[in-house]
Design a protein around this motif. Structure first.
Motif, short mmCIF file in Angstrom:
data_model
loop_
_atom_site.label_atom_id
_atom_site.label_comp_id
_atom_site.label_asym_id
_atom_site.label_seq_id
_atom_site.Cartn_x
_atom_site.Cartn_y
_atom_site.Cartn_z
N GLN A 28 26.48 42.98 41.48
CA GLN A 28 27.56 42.42 42.29
C GLN A 28 28.01 41.07 41.74
O GLN A 28 29.19 40.74 41.76
N TYR A 29 27.06 40.31 41.23
CA TYR A 29 27.38 39.01 40.62
C TYR A 29 28.26 39.22 39.38
O TYR A 29 29.27 38.54 39.19
N ASP B 120 23.77 44.23 50.13
CA ASP B 120 25.12 43.70 49.98
C ASP B 120 25.05 42.17 49.96
O ASP B 120 24.63 41.54 50.93
N ASN C 235 30.09 41.96 38.70
CA ASN C 235 31.37 42.55 39.10
C ASN C 235 32.31 41.52 39.70
O ASN C 235 33.54 41.68 39.61
N ALA C 236 31.75 40.47 40.29
CA ALA C 236 32.57 39.40 40.86
C ALA C 236 33.10 38.45 39.79
O ALA C 236 33.89 37.53 40.09
N ILE D 159 27.67 35.65 47.41
CA ILE D 159 28.44 35.45 46.18
C ILE D 159 29.70 34.65 46.47
O ILE D 159 30.10 33.78 45.68
N ALA D 160 30.33 34.90 47.62
CA ALA D 160 31.51 34.10 48.00
C ALA D 160 31.13 32.64 48.18
O ALA D 160 31.89 31.73 47.80
N SER E 108 27.79 40.14 49.14
CA SER E 108 29.16 39.63 49.03
C SER E 108 29.32 38.26 49.69
O SER E 108 30.04 37.39 49.17
#
Length: 387
Positions: A227-228, A196, A230-231, A201-202, A198
């Protein structure tokens, strides 16, 4: 006379049997865990060369003794110690630097030979270099120093760098920093088995860099790229990474999330030379999948070993002669150019690639240009190679 002839025949038969005894090669790699596909590609790339040689390398029969380290250095140490005690004198296959660090000392202290098909940690390239340790792939920094050069050429001024907190990850960011001329906004170290991202990425979003440079192999890299994407950052903040952070298997797993990403590397399936084209075709025919860089490196490793075994007739007790043959690097590399530095790590070219859709609609790395010629790692200066 009949007894004499009979004895001669017996001796000849014994000599023939001895000559046919295969040279055992210890192949310790990661076959389980989410990173297991890397070990599979290393094993399969190596075995393709063996199969094409009719079970031989350099005309010498060989037997691969494979052990799964499960990405645990302790497992690898136990496996190599067993193999050393059993008399196996030649080793390869490890795919992570922390595991390699547990294996190489056992091999070299016994006076046997290790040839790395993948990791090239900085410690073994410099002060801990050894006459019985060779690297077929790269020194760990190479793709990342090329990454710094690529970032400069692409006009990225403000970058965030991310990598797992282990030897290869630290080497990655150190290598990138060595050549990157812009501002490094942050160095972010993740867990090797992290899934994960997240929080990271934030943080990237808040720092708003021109681009990111990231190194995450295997399953971690797949999760990070997904995830990158999808963000929504994939379209606004370009990603630059080494080729082994977006290999053929990872491309399949991430779907369209990686389109437009940049990679650096020593080879790609799009490399335009006869040996490489044949290898890609043969690997796909044998294993029904596109080869990764790992498979290429393992195939090259096998061909390199073949040149050494041929020179000594398969007699690994001729250690100085075997080392001399390996140092000549008398084989045709799939990457096109291969020579050895004084620390027995490659001198080679590196390329910038971009993940794009081909005529078949499938994503793949398109070679944009060569960005580094005859790359040599900086650690060789600290290597006092014993004879």
């Amino acid at each position: 006379m009949l007894k004499h002839l009979s004895l001669a025949a017996m001796l000849a038969a014994a000599a023939g049997a001895q000559a046919a005894t295969p040279v055992k090669i210890g192949f310790i790699t990661t076959l389980s865990t989410p990173a297991g596909y890397i070990g599979e590609d290393l094993r399969d790339g190596f075995m393709l060369a063996v199969q094409q040689g009719g079970g031989k390398l350099g005309g010498v029969p060989v037997e691969l003794v494979v052990e799964d380290d499960a990405l645990k250095p302790a497992n690898a140490k136990q496996a190599v110690d067993r193999m050393v005690q059993s008399g196996i004198k030649l080793y390869t296959g490890v795919n992570f630097s922390n595991v390699l660090a547990a294996v190489v000392p056992s091999v070299t202290k016994a006076g046997y030979t290790y040839i790395s098909a993948n990791p090239g940690p900085s410690a073994f390239a410099g002060e801990k270099c050894d006459a019985n340790y060779f690297v077929a792939s790269y020194q760990n920094d190479a793709f990342h120093t090329a990454g710094g050069v690529a970032a400069n050429e692409l006009g990225f001024k403000r970058v965030v760098a991310l990598a797992p907190n282990y030897q290869a990850g630290r080497d990655a960011i150190a290598g990138f920093k060595r050549t990157f001329k812009g501002e490094l906004l942050a160095e972010v170290y993740t867990k090797l088995d992290q899934s994960d991202f997240s929080v990271e990425i934030a943080r990237i979003r808040s720092l708003a860099p021109d681009a990111i440079y990231q190194f995450h192999p295997g399953g971690a890299g797949i999760n990070f790229a997904k995830q990158y994407g999808n963000a929504g950052l994939g379209k606004t903040i370009p990603m630059l990474m080494p080729g082994f952070s977006m290999d053929a298997r990872m491309l399949t797993a991430t779907g369209n999330a990686s389109e437009g990403f940049y990679t650096t590397g020593i080879w790609s399936v799009a490399m335009d030379n006869p040996a490489s084209r044949k290898f890609v075709q043969d690997f796909q025919a044998a294993y029904k999948r596109v080869p990764t860089d790992y498979a290429m490196q393992a195939f090259d490793t096998a061909q390199w070993i073949a040149s050494g075994l041929k020179a000594v007739g398969g007699d690994l007790d001729k250690t100085p002669a075997f080392r001399t043959a390996l140092r000549k690097a008398a084989f045709t590399s799939l990457r096109g150019k291969f020579a050895l530095n004084t620390n027995q790590h490659p001198i080679q070219d590196l390329y910038l690639m971009r993940i794009e859709k081909g005529a078949d609609g499938e994503l793949g790395p398109k070679v944009m240009r060569k960005i580094v010629s005859d790359d040599r790692d900086t650690y060789a200066a600290d290597c006092k190679m014993p004879s």
